[in-house]
Design a protein around this motif. Structure first.
Motif, short mmCIF file in Angstrom:
data_model
loop_
_atom_site.label_atom_id
_atom_site.label_comp_id
_atom_site.label_asym_id
_atom_site.label_seq_id
_atom_site.Cartn_x
_atom_site.Cartn_y
_atom_site.Cartn_z
N THR A 1 0.90 -1.11 -0.17
CA THR A 1 -0.11 -0.05 -0.09
C THR A 1 0.95 1.31 0.02
OG1 THR A 1 -1.61 -1.12 1.20
CG2 THR A 1 -1.85 1.09 1.26
N ASP B 1 2.22 -2.13 5.03
CA ASP B 1 1.17 -3.02 5.21
C ASP B 1 0.13 -2.52 5.65
OD1 ASP B 1 -0.39 -5.42 5.33
OD2 ASP B 1 1.16 -6.32 6.68
N ALA B 2 -0.95 -2.08 4.80
CA ALA B 2 -2.09 -1.65 5.38
C ALA B 2 -3.07 -2.50 6.25
CB ALA B 2 -3.13 -1.28 4.02
N ALA B 3 -2.73 -3.89 6.49
CA ALA B 3 -3.44 -4.63 7.31
C ALA B 3 -2.92 -4.68 8.72
CB ALA B 3 -3.18 -6.16 6.76
N ASP B 4 -1.58 -3.99 8.68
CA ASP B 4 -1.15 -3.84 10.11
C ASP B 4 -1.22 -2.14 10.46
OD1 ASP B 4 0.56 -3.44 12.28
OD2 ASP B 4 2.53 -4.24 11.09
N PRO B 5 -2.14 -2.17 11.59
CA PRO B 5 -2.40 -0.60 12.11
C PRO B 5 -1.41 -0.01 12.47
CG PRO B 5 -4.13 -2.42 13.03
CD PRO B 5 -2.87 -3.28 12.22
N ALA C 1 0.43 1.29 9.42
CA ALA C 1 -0.39 2.24 8.80
C ALA C 1 0.04 3.45 9.53
CB ALA C 1 -1.84 2.01 8.80
#
Length: 454
Positions: A332, A381-385, A388
């Motif tokens: 991302t 990695d957008a799945a890792d808050p 982000a």
């Protein structure tokens, strides 16, 4: 909703009005990340000026927000829908109305694709210089809305320098004519420039008179490898200080070079820390490249490779155009767009590298080095808050650094939603107050692209 659609259909053909949620969902946002988007009530596709006027009169009557859109290739969220809005897609207004080789102008509708205009002008031995990386898909209306630039800005300038006149539908449906068709003209305030970069917040551009230039000679380019970004930036400063005017001067860092190779197998040198591309379209480009090659070596280039012909040069330029798509494949992206004085470019790149190390993230940088406009791309990695959050912190830190170095938060991508708060920091309270005042004159009800820019 039914009243809105019924009134729109009084002045639009049925095929120009879409309400199916599956269809309207495709028009919710542009290519920017981290920007909220709403659910449009309806998407309309006008094909005439009169139809755009009807849409705006309807919107004013019902107090419905309107979000103008082009090809949605923007990177700031300026084309993102808001809940209950009319999305006004201008892509079907795609005619080149006039191309005048004597006066060197083109009159176009907003949906004309940048590359299509360039090719049409080429048939007359002319060119339209602004060339964003998305030139094969982006539209002239979008280019005007964001004040876009491109690879050739170092010599030929940005979109604002080529817009001579506009026809604009205002929020209440009135049609405004600005500017001129003449080579010179200073009558009254320059309203034309006011609309360039306004991102659809002041009116809807429905026609543009654009300046054309004689088509340049084919470019010859060179690629120079450097052991550091600082050394490459030293070369950039040396080239500009020596009086050369390249048609292009682009920089890619090691991360970007590797990403382009992984995507397109172009064989770029992955061992380099910075790759500088310089091109000339002068009468004797080989001589200019030879002089620049020597400046690059003096600045510390480990290898300088000139292209042998225009075709090889174009391959190098294609590598630069692939930079952003290639970085997108790594994860991302948050794409920054910070411009600083050329003399501060090395400080910016060194600062970006420090931010990447501090945040533990990959940040690739490609830059229009000749005009100091860089595009640091934060990959995460957008799945890792947590990642982000660090990406957002990195993005903000880069913009703060740009301002500290005497630069601006955007050189060509615009403000939209993504940089609205940062624009306020750059302008200051008086600047924000005046810009909001100007906006209220053109759009007193606040229905045009609400929530964007200021």
């Amino acid at each position: 909703m039914s009243d809105l659609v019924d009134l729109l259909l009084e002045g639009l053909p049925p095929q120009a009005v879409a309400t199916d949620p599956d269809v309207t969902a495709a028009y919710r946002q542009d290519m920017a990340g981290f920007c909220a988007s709403g659910v449009p009530a309806v998407v309309v596709h006008p094909t005439t000026v009169e139809q755009v006027q009807h849409v705006m009169r309807t919107a004013t009557r019902l107090r419905v927000p309107v979000v103008p859109q082009g090809a949605r290739t923007g990177l700031s969220g300026a084309a993102n829908a808001v809940d209950g809005c009319i999305v006004l897609s201008l892509t079907r207004m795609d005619r080149i109305l006039d191309l005048d080789p004597v006066n060197r102008t083109a009159t176009v509708e907003p949906g004309v694709v940048n590359a299509a205009l360039s090719r049409a002008a080429g048939e007359y031995g002319l060119s339209y210089p602004p060339d964003p990386s998305s030139w094969e898909t982006c539209t002239i209306g979008g280019n005007i809305g964001t004040g876009s630039g491109g690879l050739c800005c170092v010599k030929y300038g940005v979109t604002a320098e080529y817009v001579l006149g506009l026809e604009v539908v205002l929020a209440d449906g009135r049609l405004l004519h600005t500017g001129r068709r003449t080579a010179k003209g200073v009558a009254g305030y320059d309203l034309t420039r006011l609309f360039v970069g306004a991102e659809g917040t002041l009116g809807v551009v429905v026609r543009a008179v654009l300046a054309l230039r004689p088509a340049p000679a084919p470019q010859l380019a060179l690629a120079a490898e450097f052991p550091s970004a600082g050394a490459a930036c030293d070369a950039v400063c040396a080239v500009m200080a020596s009086g050369h005017t390249p048609s292009l001067m682009e920089l890619m860092d090691r991360t970007t070079v590797r990403a382009v190779n992984a995507m397109a197998r172009m064989g770029l040198p992955e061992t380099t820390e910075a790759l500088l591309l310089v091109a000339f379209d002068t009468p004797d480009p080989a001589a200019d490249l030879a002089a620049v090659a020597e400046l690059c070596r003096t600045a510390g280039a480990t290898e300088v490779v000139p292209a042998e012909d225009a075709a090889e040069s174009e391959l190098l330029l294609q590598a630069r155009r692939l930079a952003l798509p290639a970085l997108e494949r790594l994860g991302t992206n948050m794409i920054d767009d910070v411009a600083v004085p050329r003399s501060q470019l090395a400080a910016l790149l060194d600062g970006v590298a420090a931010i990447a190390e501090r945040q533990g993230l990959t940040i690739g940088v490609c830059a229009h080095a000749g005009d100091g406009n860089s595009h640091p791309v934060v990959v995460f990695d957008a799945a890792d808050p947590a990642a982000a959050a660090r990406a957002r912190e990195s993005f903000d830190a880069i913009m703060a650094l740009g301002l500290e170095l005497g630069g601006t938060i955007t050189g060509e991508h615009g403000v939209g939603l993504l940089k609205k708060e940062w624009l306020a920091r750059e302008l200051g309270p008086v600047g924000v107050e005046l810009q909001r005042g100007i906006r209220s004159v053109f759009d007193p009800l606040g229905i045009l692209n609400p929530g964007k820019v200021v």
